[in-house]
Design an enzyme around this catalytic site. Structure first.
Site, PDB file in Angstrom:
ATOM      1  N   ASP A 163       0.663  -0.646   0.081  1.00 25.23           N
ATOM      2  CA  ASP A 163       0.165   0.044   0.008  1.00 25.23           C
ATOM      3  C   ASP A 163       1.010   1.191  -0.232  1.00 25.23           C
ATOM      4  OD1 ASP A 163       0.733  -0.901   2.645  1.00 25.23           O
ATOM      5  OD2 ASP A 163      -0.948   0.393   3.813  1.00 25.23           O
ATOM      6  N   HIS A 499       2.056   0.024  14.148  1.00 20.47           N
ATOM      7  CA  HIS A 499       1.983   1.352  13.530  1.00 20.47           C
ATOM      8  C   HIS A 499       1.685   1.649  15.442  1.00 20.47           C
ATOM      9  CE1 HIS A 499       0.505   0.893   9.595  1.00 20.47           C
ATOM     10  NE2 HIS A 499       0.367  -0.170   9.430  1.00 20.47           N
ATOM     11  N   HIS A 521      -3.558   8.571   6.593  1.00 22.98           N
ATOM     12  CA  HIS A 521      -4.027   6.811   6.231  1.00 22.98           C
ATOM     13  C   HIS A 521      -4.371   6.035   7.637  1.00 22.98           C
ATOM     14  CE1 HIS A 521      -1.726   2.855   7.074  1.00 22.98           C
ATOM     15  NE2 HIS A 521      -1.613   2.823   5.683  1.00 22.98           N
TER      16      HIS A 521
END
Length: 870
Positions: A163, A499, A521
């Site tokens: 991505d 993350h 994002h």
């Protein structure tokens, strides 16, 4: 400040500055004049905006740029962040090139196909170039048709995940992109294998249709595109800075996956930090994301989990191993769908360690079903040097040469040969369960309730992984959409996605301290919640200089933030050396005066202490604040050549230009031919009336020549007919030369019609140093009249003394040997007229006297004078 001459004679040769109002005519200026007010204190630099400024590209040179410098140190002056205002799709007070523009082609209010454009000062950077894992064909691409990609100067890839990088071969080989691409060494090493596997797994690498059509059935890019793009990619090391056409960028560790990096970007004074996907928590093999040493003006940050909070890593590992152990104990199978690289290696390290600690599990197979991971495992073994300390120490130990040489993990080369008998654990790709081995095993194991699928990463909307979280009773077959499969397999979500959660993201934003935050994002809802939470956190700063503004633009929505960068110039070469000598003298005087003041304060304090001791009191006073010692204002004017290239401004002397810039120089000389009906003596009288002195360097029967202020040459050809045939020459090296030449030409043209010329030419005159005139009503000679007041040293000293007398009155007392003292109260200033120096313990009085003397030197000097004055 007072100019320090080498001798008395030199002191009075210093001509006063030329003011534009003194010229009778000015030509249009072909040069840009910029005035910078630069001030450096001990804490920071405060710089006022230039009165005139303009961005010059391609090394344009501007002559005679004037800088008023109040303090200059270490050959250059720095500044703080530029001031800014912002609008969203609105006109603002800034020019277009002063607007920072953000344009999201993908990854805005969504997770997937990350691709962002930032533009400032006519420089364009693309950040990442991914594809959406839940979409197929051209629909999975960012909105490339919404922006002219040919404008992009640099494309920066943060890491190798699909991505964030999967559309790169298309951009580089099948679009009009002509810029440069950068990524870290580890990212490039994995990129080739990952892209080839992506083409194969998603079936987008089929041969092109015969008619070259671009439908869903045709390929988006081929293996050949991947290889050609691979050869064009350039690499960057962590903590190294690269500069391309005025764009500076530095890579920092981002955590997340091997090779992932943040980019700290600088364009024309504007600082931007792009985080990419990042993690502030160190895992089993990667560093935590770093905090760059410089503070950015704009932070472009991921917002994957919004305001969500992740469990501690130890707790996640405990839950993972507990669920796996329990499933195996009841005879079930465990499926761990993962991305081939990054999360997979982390899970394999956990499983290999857990198996080594539990003997009852060592007869149960753990498989890794990914050909890509096997190929790329060599990359992980190669780049242990950029991993965390634990991995590097393990790699260096003699017991185990490489931590990725697993003892209890086996690989599956061909799923058709996989003997699915009894309990097992399979780590398989892809992580979103859209296709491949992980999807095949899911469909095979889904009907059995003893089995378990554990989702360990972030699940993108529209994928099978996201669908499983809804716990459907039936799932659709990937190979046959008309067929459904009963779902009894257990589902657990234990996120090892590298993350940041809200707390980590918020703390990071606080540490880097940007004034603007752009969120990317993240899905719309969690991103919106994060924006609200951040605005609430910084609500107390609203309307202040520390205000933090947060934006969450959508795809194809342009965000405009105005930044007015300040012009900063480096003074280099011989010009810098000259200024440093002046500044050293000023600093020495400043420190000397301050030391005298501190000595006085110390003596007073000692006396006060003695009194307090006698009275039995304690000393509660604070020591003098020494932080003010280095505050300095010089008012020094520096002239030179200003060279601008890639937002860097350098101020140089003309002779240093080639050494510091590699630029060649040319001399442009202008000539003006004119004729006047007058004799030479009358012309000389008019020029002396304006300039005080002209230097005659040739006077013969054929030619007459003079130089005015060492800038303008005047030639007269006496061989030509009646009248004066004059040629005026000057070098176009600065604004003063043009203005002075214009003034000379204007004076020459006005001689014929000047009333003074008529009056003088009607009488007998001796046009030498003095001029003989008569009374209007008499033919008798009255007295000689000089063109200017006396300019000898003694006369000028007398006029400077009169000026000081007018300023200080009876406080001024004249002394022998051309000296004087000024006494105000207990403060005494000693004045030396010959050396033009002032000695005084009080800086305030010293500055005042020096300013009066400096002004007197200017007022008593003509524009030009004879160097042989007595």
């Amino acid at each position: 400040m007072c100019i320090q001459p080498d001798s008395l004679e030199d002191a009075y040769k210093i001509p006063r500055p030329v003011h534009r109002e003194e010229f009778t005519q000015l030509s249009p200026s072909f040069f840009q004049t910029a005035t910078f007010q630069l001030e450096k204190t001990n804490e920071k630099n405060n710089i006022e905006e230039p009165k005139k400024n303009k961005a010059f590209l391609n090394s344009k040179i501007i002559y005679k740029d004037l800088f008023e410098i109040r303090k200059l140190s270490n050959n250059f002056v720095n500044t703080s962040h530029p001031t800014c205002t912002e609008t969203m799709n609105e006109q603002n007070e800034f020019s277009d090139e002063e607007n920072f523009k953000f344009f999201g082609l993908g990854g805005c209010n969504e997770v997937g196909r990350s691709c962002h454009i930032i533009e400032y000062k006519n420089k364009v950077i693309m950040l990442d170039s991914g594809m959406h894992p839940a979409l197929s064909g051209h629909a999975s691409f960012p909105y490339f048709d919404e922006y002219d990609i040919s404008k992009v100067d640099i494309l920066l890839i943060s890491h190798f995940h699909v991505d964030h990088s999967a559309s790169l071969p298309y951009v580089m080989q099948q679009s009009n992109f002509r810029g440069k691409v950068f990524m870290t060494h580890a990212t490039k090493a994995i990129y080739r294998w990952l892209m080839q596997d992506f083409v194969r797994v998603t079936s987008i690498g089929n041969s092109r249709s015969e008619d070259g059509g671009g439908g869903e059935g045709s390929n988006l890019y081929t293996d050949d595109d991947i290889m050609k793009s691979f050869d064009r990619i350039e690499t960057i090391d962590y903590h190294s800075t690269m500069e391309i056409d005025g764009i500076r960028f530095t890579a920092y560790h981002a955590g997340h996956v091997l090779g992932a990096c943040m980019y700290f970007i600088e364009i024309g004074g504007l600082k931007v930090l792009f985080t990419g996907d990042y993690s502030r928590e160190e895992n089993r093999h990667l560093h935590a994301a770093e905090v760059p040493p410089l503070k950015p003006d704009i932070l472009i940050s991921e917002s994957t989990f919004g305001t969500g909070t992740l469990e501690p890593r130890i707790e996640l590992e405990r839950k993972l191993t507990t669920h796996i152990h329990a499933t195996i104990a009841k005879g079930g199978r465990v499926l761990l769908p993962v991305f081939a690289l990054g999360n997979a290696q982390e899970l394999l390290l956990i499983l290999d360690e857990y198996w080594s600690q539990n003997e009852d599990l060592q007869n149960v197979n753990v498989f890794y079903a990914s050909n890509l991971a096997k190929k790329c495992m060599a990359v992980y073994e190669t780049y242990t040097g950029i991993m965390n300390d634990k991995i590097r120490l393990s790699s260096a130990s003699s017991e185990k040469s490489n931590p990725f040489d697993f003892k209890y993990i086996k690989s599956i080369k061909d799923l058709s040969k996989f003997q699915d008998m009894g309990p097992s654990v399979v780590v398989a790709t892809p992580g979103m369960l859209q296709a491949g081995v992980s999807r095949q095993l899911l469909e095979k194991w889904a009907p059995d309730g003893k089995n378990l699928v554990i989702l360990t990463g972030y699940s993108v909307e529209g994928t099978m992984a996201k669908e499983l979280l809804k716990e459907p009773t039936m799932i659709q077959s990937a190979t046959n959409p008309d067929m459904t499969i009963p779902r009894r397999i257990g589902i657990e979500e234990i996120s090892f996605a590298a993350h940041v959660d809200f707390q980590q993201n918020s703390e990071f934003i606080e540490k880097v301290s940007p004034s603007k935050v752009i969120l990317v994002h993240g899905d719309s809802v969690p991103m919106g919640r994060l924006k609200s939470a951040l605005l609430s956190k910084y609500a107390s700063r609203k309307g202040t200089d520390q205000e933090v503004k947060v934006y969450n633009p959508k795809n194809c929505e342009e965000l405009i933030i105005g930044f007015k960068g300040l012009k900063i110039a480096k003074v280099l070469g011989s010009l810098a050396e000259e200024q440093l000598q002046v500044l050293k003298k000023i600093i020495q005087d400043e420190v000397s005066a301050e030391n005298s003041k501190i000595t006085e304060l110390t003596e007073e304090k000692e006396e006060a202490d003695e009194i307090k001791e006698d009275n039995g009191e304690t000393d509660t006073t604070q020591k003098p604040n020494e932080s003010s010692i280095n505050v300095l204002k010089t008012g020094q004017v520096v002239s030179g050549v200003l060279v601008s290239k890639d937002f860097n401004l350098n101020l140089l002397q003309l002779q240093d230009l080639h050494e510091f810039t590699q630029l060649s120089t040319s001399i442009v000389k202008s000539k003006m031919h004119l004729k006047i009906n007058a004799d030479i003596s009358l012309m000389v009288w008019h020029l002396e009336q304006m300039f005080g002195y002209i230097n005659v360097i040739n006077d013969d029967d054929e030619e007459w020549e003079c130089v005015i202020m060492d800038v303008v040459d005047v030639f007269i050809d006496r061989s030509k007919g009646p009248g004066l045939f004059i040629t005026v020459e000057w070098i176009n090296d600065n604004l003063m030369a043009d203005s002075l030449a214009d003034s000379v030409i204007a004076i020459l043209y006005s001689i014929d019609s000047s009333p003074a010329s008529v009056k003088l030419s009607s009488q007998n005159h001796n046009h030498g140093d003095n001029h003989i005139v008569k009374k209007e009503d008499s033919m008798e000679i009255d007295r000689p009249v000089e063109a200017h007041a006396k300019t000898d040293i003694k006369s000028r000293i007398e006029r400077i003394a009169l000026l000081l007398k007018a300023q200080f009155g009876d406080s001024l007392k004249e002394l022998p040997e051309e000296k004087a003292i000024i006494q105000i109260g207990k403060t005494v200033a000693n004045v030396d007229y010959k050396r033009l120096e002032v000695e005084c313990s009080s800086k305030v009085l010293k500055d005042r006297v020096e300013n009066v003397i400096k002004r007197g030197c200017q007022l008593t000097a003509p524009l030009s004078q004879n160097p042989k004055i007595a």
